[in-house]
Design a protein around this motif. Structure first.
Motif, PDB file in Angstrom:
ATOM      1  N   PHE A   7      -4.817  -7.543   9.337  1.00 11.42           N
ATOM      2  CA  PHE A   7      -4.719  -6.102   9.596  1.00 11.42           C
ATOM      3  C   PHE A   7      -4.688  -5.385   8.261  1.00 11.42           C
ATOM      4  O   PHE A   7      -4.036  -5.860   7.331  1.00 11.42           O
ATOM      5  N   ASP A   8      -5.328  -4.234   8.186  1.00 10.12           N
ATOM      6  CA  ASP A   8      -5.331  -3.471   6.941  1.00 10.12           C
ATOM      7  C   ASP A   8      -4.514  -2.195   7.055  1.00 10.12           C
ATOM      8  O   ASP A   8      -4.477  -1.564   8.117  1.00 10.12           O
ATOM      9  N   ASP A   9      -3.904  -1.830   5.962  1.00 10.69           N
ATOM     10  CA  ASP A   9      -3.268  -0.523   5.686  1.00 10.69           C
ATOM     11  C   ASP A   9      -1.765  -0.483   5.974  1.00 10.69           C
ATOM     12  O   ASP A   9      -1.032   0.121   5.219  1.00 10.69           O
ATOM     13  N   GLY A  10      -1.316  -1.046   7.114  1.00 10.40           N
ATOM     14  CA  GLY A  10       0.129  -1.018   7.393  1.00 10.40           C
ATOM     15  C   GLY A  10       0.538   0.034   8.401  1.00 10.40           C
ATOM     16  O   GLY A  10       1.629   0.619   8.301  1.00 10.40           O
ATOM     17  N   ASN A  57      -2.116   3.282  -3.404  1.00  6.86           N
ATOM     18  CA  ASN A  57      -2.638   4.515  -2.786  1.00  6.86           C
ATOM     19  C   ASN A  57      -3.878   4.306  -1.920  1.00  6.86           C
ATOM     20  O   ASN A  57      -4.590   5.249  -1.635  1.00  6.86           O
ATOM     21  N   HIS A  58      -4.172   3.080  -1.549  1.00  4.60           N
ATOM     22  CA  HIS A  58      -5.398   2.766  -0.828  1.00  4.60           C
ATOM     23  C   HIS A  58      -6.620   3.282  -1.604  1.00  4.60           C
ATOM     24  O   HIS A  58      -7.500   3.969  -1.073  1.00  4.60           O
ATOM     25  N   THR A  59      -6.663   2.895  -2.858  1.00  8.43           N
ATOM     26  CA  THR A  59      -7.693   3.381  -3.774  1.00  8.43           C
ATOM     27  C   THR A  59      -8.928   2.489  -3.734  1.00  8.43           C
ATOM     28  O   THR A  59      -8.797   1.270  -3.807  1.00  8.43           O
ATOM     29  N   ALA A  79      -1.201  -7.592  -0.004  1.00 10.51           N
ATOM     30  CA  ALA A  79      -1.313  -6.358  -0.788  1.00 10.51           C
ATOM     31  C   ALA A  79      -2.631  -5.631  -0.517  1.00 10.51           C
ATOM     32  O   ALA A  79      -3.628  -6.251  -0.126  1.00 10.51           O
ATOM     33  N   HIS A  80      -2.631  -4.300  -0.761  1.00 10.02           N
ATOM     34  CA  HIS A  80      -3.826  -3.499  -0.426  1.00 10.02           C
ATOM     35  C   HIS A  80      -3.927  -2.254  -1.319  1.00 10.02           C
ATOM     36  O   HIS A  80      -4.484  -1.254  -0.896  1.00 10.02           O
ATOM     37  N   THR A  81      -3.341  -2.311  -2.525  1.00  8.53           N
ATOM     38  CA  THR A  81      -3.163  -1.219  -3.514  1.00  8.53           C
ATOM     39  C   THR A  81      -2.084  -0.241  -3.044  1.00  8.53           C
ATOM     40  O   THR A  81      -1.784  -0.179  -1.856  1.00  8.53           O
ATOM     41  N   PHE A  87      -8.463  -5.930  11.636  1.00  5.05           N
ATOM     42  CA  PHE A  87      -8.207  -4.766  12.496  1.00  5.05           C
ATOM     43  C   PHE A  87      -7.521  -3.689  11.656  1.00  5.05           C
ATOM     44  O   PHE A  87      -7.023  -3.977  10.561  1.00  5.05           O
ATOM     45  N   HIS A  88      -7.490  -2.471  12.186  1.00  5.42           N
ATOM     46  CA  HIS A  88      -6.657  -1.424  11.575  1.00  5.42           C
ATOM     47  C   HIS A  88      -5.544  -1.069  12.555  1.00  5.42           C
ATOM     48  O   HIS A  88      -4.479  -1.616  12.517  1.00  5.42           O
ATOM     49  N   HIS A  89      -5.862  -0.117  13.465  1.00 10.45           N
ATOM     50  CA  HIS A  89      -4.878   0.257  14.482  1.00 10.45           C
ATOM     51  C   HIS A  89      -4.995  -0.650  15.701  1.00 10.45           C
ATOM     52  O   HIS A  89      -6.069  -1.172  15.999  1.00 10.45           O
TER      53      HIS A  89
HETATM   54 ZN   LIG Z   1      -7.653  -0.226   4.139  1.00 13.74          ZN
END
Ligand SMILES: [Zn+2]
Length: 324
Positions: free
Chosen positions: A90-93, A221-223, A217-219, A33-35
């Protein structure tokens, strides 16, 4: 119409029984998921609301074996996964992961992993949030062709939603440096604003970890790694890992590739970078399930966008049995 629970359980059991015969072990399904928004958000049609999320988690708890990621990886390696093994990530934070998703997960006693880009913690937002907030706040009606090679009209909310998708799709495959330059141009055209925080704070990530959730972890800068040199990729992973480890005071063992399609967004060279950095496993966004024979540095993850719960469950079982 929903399939009745007993019938659904039977169908799922048959699908997982077939997978077990095919692979000689139970496959792992990992969804992401994201949001999770409190209410529906027009810029994020694919992201679910709190009520939908609660319904989905309760339903998944009933029909699947939801595992914490570290445990799932151990069971995967030793071919000991139970049938219907499922990991939630979940991705991004995003901040709503802490304020909306985490309480629902906790209430349902459901483990989950959060893959976090640390520039979001640092700045308060990611580059895509900048684009969204610039569009949402501006009274300008047209974006010049300077940014992505075509003029875009943004005279109403609907056009802004479309413009956001177009801008994100064009800007995301630029290197961090080139994209930062384009974002400056965009801010200059649409009017500079003070961006609102959308991502978790350091304290929220710490609390998430203290509540027993896994941090990954997910980099920084989200690169998208294929847009950068290998050296810059190493820096992106290292900075992200070091910062997260300093925040939670524990080793960060798992990594998810931003955007995540194998061969387009990352390659086997990037898998080696993750391996050399002592990550125990890394995740893609390719459809499929994983077995002990899968590349542990490119474990598939997917998101079945099915509203109807029984179809949602059946599509998880179907995808978990494919592309292993
Ligand atoms: Zn992401």
């Amino acid at each position: 119409m929903e399939v009745i629970p007993n019938m659904l359980n039977l169908l799922l059991s048959i699908m997982y029984w077939r997978s077990r015969i095919k692979f000689k072990e139970n496959p792992l399904a990992t969804i992401y998921f994201h949001h999770v928004f409190e209410y529906k958000n027009r810029y994020h049609q694919d992201d679910i609301t709190a009520a939908e999320f609660d319904r989905k988690i309760k339903f998944l708890k009933r029909h699947f074996n939801i595992l914490a990621l570290p445990e799932a990886i151990e069971l995967l390696k030793t071919q000991c996964l139970p049938p219907k093994a499922l990991v939630i990530t979940f991705d991004d934070g995003y901040q709503d992961n802490y304020t909306v998703a985490a309480p629902i997960l906790k209430n349902n006693d459901c483990p989950a992993t959060f893959f976090i880009s640390t520039s979001g913690i640092e700045k308060g937002y990611l580059w895509n949030d900048e684009v969204e907030q610039l569009l949402d706040n501006t009274s300008i009606k047209l974006i010049s062709a300077d940014i992505i090679g075509e003029k875009i009209t943004i005279s109403n909310k609907m056009e802004k939603v479309k413009a956001l998708q177009l801008l994100l799709s064009k800007l995301k495959f630029l290197s961090h440096e080139k994209r930062t330059r384009q974002l400056k141009k965009l801010a200059h055209e649409l009017g500079n604003i003070e961006f609102k925080r959308t991502m978790m704070t350091t304290a929220q990530v710490q609390k998430l970890h203290q509540k027993g959730f896994t941090i990954g972890a997910h980099t920084h800068n989200h690169t998208i790694l294929t847009t950068e040199t290998n050296n810059d990729c190493r820096q992106e992973l290292l900075m992200n890992k070091n910062q997260l480890e300093a925040i939670i005071n524990e080793e960060i063992k798992f990594f998810a590739f931003p955007n995540g399609l194998f061969e387009r967004d990352f390659t086997s060279e990037h898998c080696n970078i993750a391996k050399n950095m002592k990550f125990k496993a890394a995740f893609s966004t390719n459809d499929g399930g994983a077995t002990s024979l899968s590349n542990i540095y490119s474990i598939p993850r997917f998101m079945p966008y099915r509203k109807q719960l029984s179809l949602f469950a059946l599509s998880i079982a179907k995808i978990a049995g494919e592309h292993v």
